[in-house]
Scaffold this motif. Sequence first.
Motif, PDB file in Angstrom:
ATOM      1  N   SER A   1     -13.232  17.520  -4.869  1.00  0.00           N
ATOM      2  CA  SER A   1     -12.994  17.358  -3.437  1.00  0.00           C
ATOM      3  C   SER A   1     -12.585  15.925  -3.125  1.00  0.00           C
ATOM      4  N   LEU A   2     -13.012  14.982  -3.973  1.00  0.00           N
ATOM      5  CA  LEU A   2     -12.562  13.598  -3.819  1.00  0.00           C
ATOM      6  C   LEU A   2     -11.068  13.501  -4.102  1.00  0.00           C
ATOM      7  N   GLN A   3     -10.607  14.281  -5.060  1.00  0.00           N
ATOM      8  CA  GLN A   3      -9.181  14.314  -5.357  1.00  0.00           C
ATOM      9  C   GLN A   3      -8.407  14.862  -4.172  1.00  0.00           C
ATOM     10  N   GLU A   4      -8.978  15.835  -3.501  1.00  0.00           N
ATOM     11  CA  GLU A   4      -8.325  16.383  -2.313  1.00  0.00           C
ATOM     12  C   GLU A   4      -8.181  15.311  -1.240  1.00  0.00           C
ATOM     13  N   ASP A   5      -9.213  14.469  -1.108  1.00  0.00           N
ATOM     14  CA  ASP A   5      -9.135  13.371  -0.135  1.00  0.00           C
ATOM     15  C   ASP A   5      -7.964  12.450  -0.454  1.00  0.00           C
ATOM     16  N   LEU A   6      -7.775  12.143  -1.726  1.00  0.00           N
ATOM     17  CA  LEU A   6      -6.665  11.277  -2.131  1.00  0.00           C
ATOM     18  C   LEU A   6      -5.322  11.956  -1.869  1.00  0.00           C
ATOM     19  N   ASN A   7      -5.256  13.237  -2.183  1.00  0.00           N
ATOM     20  CA  ASN A   7      -3.998  13.957  -1.999  1.00  0.00           C
ATOM     21  C   ASN A   7      -3.590  14.043  -0.528  1.00  0.00           C
ATOM     22  N   LYS A   8      -4.565  14.017   0.367  1.00  0.00           N
ATOM     23  CA  LYS A   8      -4.273  14.122   1.795  1.00  0.00           C
ATOM     24  C   LYS A   8      -3.752  12.821   2.395  1.00  0.00           C
ATOM     25  N   ARG A   9      -3.960  11.722   1.709  1.00  0.00           N
ATOM     26  CA  ARG A   9      -3.519  10.432   2.243  1.00  0.00           C
ATOM     27  C   ARG A   9      -2.007  10.392   2.308  1.00  0.00           C
ATOM     28  N   GLN A  10      -1.489   9.880   3.422  1.00  0.00           N
ATOM     29  CA  GLN A  10      -0.050   9.810   3.638  1.00  0.00           C
ATOM     30  C   GLN A  10       0.393   8.378   3.861  1.00  0.00           C
ATOM     31  N   LEU A  11       1.659   8.099   3.576  1.00  0.00           N
ATOM     32  CA  LEU A  11       2.219   6.799   3.890  1.00  0.00           C
ATOM     33  C   LEU A  11       2.092   6.593   5.395  1.00  0.00           C
ATOM     34  N   GLN A  12       1.759   5.387   5.804  1.00  0.00           N
ATOM     35  CA  GLN A  12       1.497   5.149   7.213  1.00  0.00           C
ATOM     36  C   GLN A  12       2.081   3.831   7.693  1.00  0.00           C
ATOM     37  N   ILE A  13       2.264   3.778   9.012  1.00  0.00           N
ATOM     38  CA  ILE A  13       2.850   2.571   9.609  1.00  0.00           C
ATOM     39  C   ILE A  13       1.885   1.411   9.535  1.00  0.00           C
ATOM     40  N   TYR A  14       0.624   1.664   9.871  1.00  0.00           N
ATOM     41  CA  TYR A  14      -0.418   0.637   9.798  1.00  0.00           C
ATOM     42  C   TYR A  14      -1.765   1.315   9.727  1.00  0.00           C
TER      43      TYR A  14
ATOM     44  N   ALA B   1       2.029   2.765  -9.632  1.00  0.00           N
ATOM     45  CA  ALA B   1       1.069   2.861  -8.537  1.00  0.00           C
ATOM     46  C   ALA B   1      -0.015   1.805  -8.690  1.00  0.00           C
ATOM     47  N   ILE B   2      -0.536   1.661  -9.896  1.00  0.00           N
ATOM     48  CA  ILE B   2      -1.574   0.656 -10.159  1.00  0.00           C
ATOM     49  C   ILE B   2      -1.052  -0.739  -9.858  1.00  0.00           C
ATOM     50  N   GLU B   3       0.146  -1.026 -10.333  1.00  0.00           N
ATOM     51  CA  GLU B   3       0.750  -2.345 -10.109  1.00  0.00           C
ATOM     52  C   GLU B   3       0.875  -2.647  -8.619  1.00  0.00           C
ATOM     53  N   SER B   4       1.325  -1.666  -7.842  1.00  0.00           N
ATOM     54  CA  SER B   4       1.503  -1.867  -6.403  1.00  0.00           C
ATOM     55  C   SER B   4       0.164  -2.040  -5.697  1.00  0.00           C
ATOM     56  N   PHE B   5      -0.801  -1.204  -6.032  1.00  0.00           N
ATOM     57  CA  PHE B   5      -2.102  -1.304  -5.375  1.00  0.00           C
ATOM     58  C   PHE B   5      -2.833  -2.591  -5.755  1.00  0.00           C
ATOM     59  N   GLN B   6      -2.608  -3.073  -6.969  1.00  0.00           N
ATOM     60  CA  GLN B   6      -3.204  -4.357  -7.353  1.00  0.00           C
ATOM     61  C   GLN B   6      -2.631  -5.489  -6.501  1.00  0.00           C
ATOM     62  N   LYS B   7      -1.333  -5.414  -6.204  1.00  0.00           N
ATOM     63  CA  LYS B   7      -0.729  -6.390  -5.298  1.00  0.00           C
ATOM     64  C   LYS B   7      -1.324  -6.254  -3.897  1.00  0.00           C
ATOM     65  N   THR B   8      -1.587  -5.011  -3.505  1.00  0.00           N
ATOM     66  CA  THR B   8      -2.176  -4.749  -2.197  1.00  0.00           C
ATOM     67  C   THR B   8      -3.509  -5.472  -2.037  1.00  0.00           C
TER      68      THR B   8
ATOM     69  N   TYR C   1       0.839  -1.201   0.000  1.00  0.00           N
ATOM     70  CA  TYR C   1       0.000   0.000   0.000  1.00  0.00           C
ATOM     71  C   TYR C   1       0.878   1.256   0.000  1.00  0.00           C
ATOM     72  N   ASN C   2       1.860   1.286   0.886  1.00  0.00           N
ATOM     73  CA  ASN C   2       2.749   2.446   0.951  1.00  0.00           C
ATOM     74  C   ASN C   2       3.559   2.610  -0.331  1.00  0.00           C
ATOM     75  N   GLN C   3       3.951   1.490  -0.905  1.00  0.00           N
ATOM     76  CA  GLN C   3       4.672   1.561  -2.177  1.00  0.00           C
ATOM     77  C   GLN C   3       3.783   2.171  -3.261  1.00  0.00           C
ATOM     78  N   GLY C   4       2.517   1.727  -3.307  1.00  0.00           N
ATOM     79  CA  GLY C   4       1.578   2.278  -4.282  1.00  0.00           C
ATOM     80  C   GLY C   4       1.356   3.760  -4.083  1.00  0.00           C
ATOM     81  N   LEU C   5       1.192   4.171  -2.828  1.00  0.00           N
ATOM     82  CA  LEU C   5       0.977   5.584  -2.533  1.00  0.00           C
ATOM     83  C   LEU C   5       2.229   6.411  -2.854  1.00  0.00           C
ATOM     84  N   PHE C   6       3.379   5.817  -2.628  1.00  0.00           N
ATOM     85  CA  PHE C   6       4.645   6.478  -2.967  1.00  0.00           C
ATOM     86  C   PHE C   6       4.683   6.796  -4.463  1.00  0.00           C
ATOM     87  N   TYR C   7       4.357   5.796  -5.293  1.00  0.00           N
ATOM     88  CA  TYR C   7       4.394   6.011  -6.745  1.00  0.00           C
ATOM     89  C   TYR C   7       3.275   6.951  -7.194  1.00  0.00           C
ATOM     90  N   TYR C   8       2.133   6.878  -6.529  1.00  0.00           N
ATOM     91  CA  TYR C   8       1.031   7.786  -6.868  1.00  0.00           C
ATOM     92  C   TYR C   8       1.462   9.232  -6.649  1.00  0.00           C
TER      93      TYR C   8
END
Length: 218
Positions: free
Chosen positions: A205-218, A52-59, A37-44
């Motif tokens: 505003s949905l895009q803003e929600d995505l942009n606010k997401r951060q890499l996280q520990i869990y 990003a798609i490849e990583s999230f598909q693995k997720t 998940y963090n890898q996908g968000l990193f590439y996003y």
Amino acid sequence: AHEMLGLSYFYQGKIDQAEESLNKAIETNPETFWFSYNQGLFYYKKKDFSKAIESFQKTLKCDPKKTIQFMYFSKIYFPIFLVSKLDLNKELGERLQQGYSWAYRFIIDSYLRQKNYQNVFNYAMTGIQLGDDRKGIYHYYAGMAAYYLKDFKTAVYYLQESIKQNPNYSEAFYYLGMSVQAVGREDLANGFLEQAKRLKTPFDSLQEDLNKRQLQIY
């Protein structure tokens, strides 16, 4: 350890080192949800949407039980849980459920940025089938994608369903108006397009929600 190091590098702006560490974390624990998940968000965030798609598909293929087991027995994660005094089963389960939902959202948005409307539609349909569409988001994506695919009757159906769940987004009315217009109902189209102009809450505003997401520990 690699995951924590990758997160540290990322927030220090050391992008190359972050990528290397995040990749090593997945090589070591390929079935741990938050690593891919963090890898996908990193590439996003790097706007490398194919990766990003490849990583999230693995997720999405990760077994949540294995992720929870890993965190329970991890010498790094378990002390964090002890200090936080969380109800682990409840907290980890809820966060994983939210994580899977976000992964679908990121995949859809990544395909949207590539103008791959067929895959936008396909993943939106999966989101709908999973029953995780309280705000009409997946119905909106399905309807919007159907519009660009020139399947206007399908677009009308899903956009109407999106508006039923959340009548406050201007783009839903805009694409509904355009779709109704395309099937020859000019009389209805004008009303929907006028409503789109009146509303002040864009689906951006949905895009803003995505942009606010951060890499996280869990």
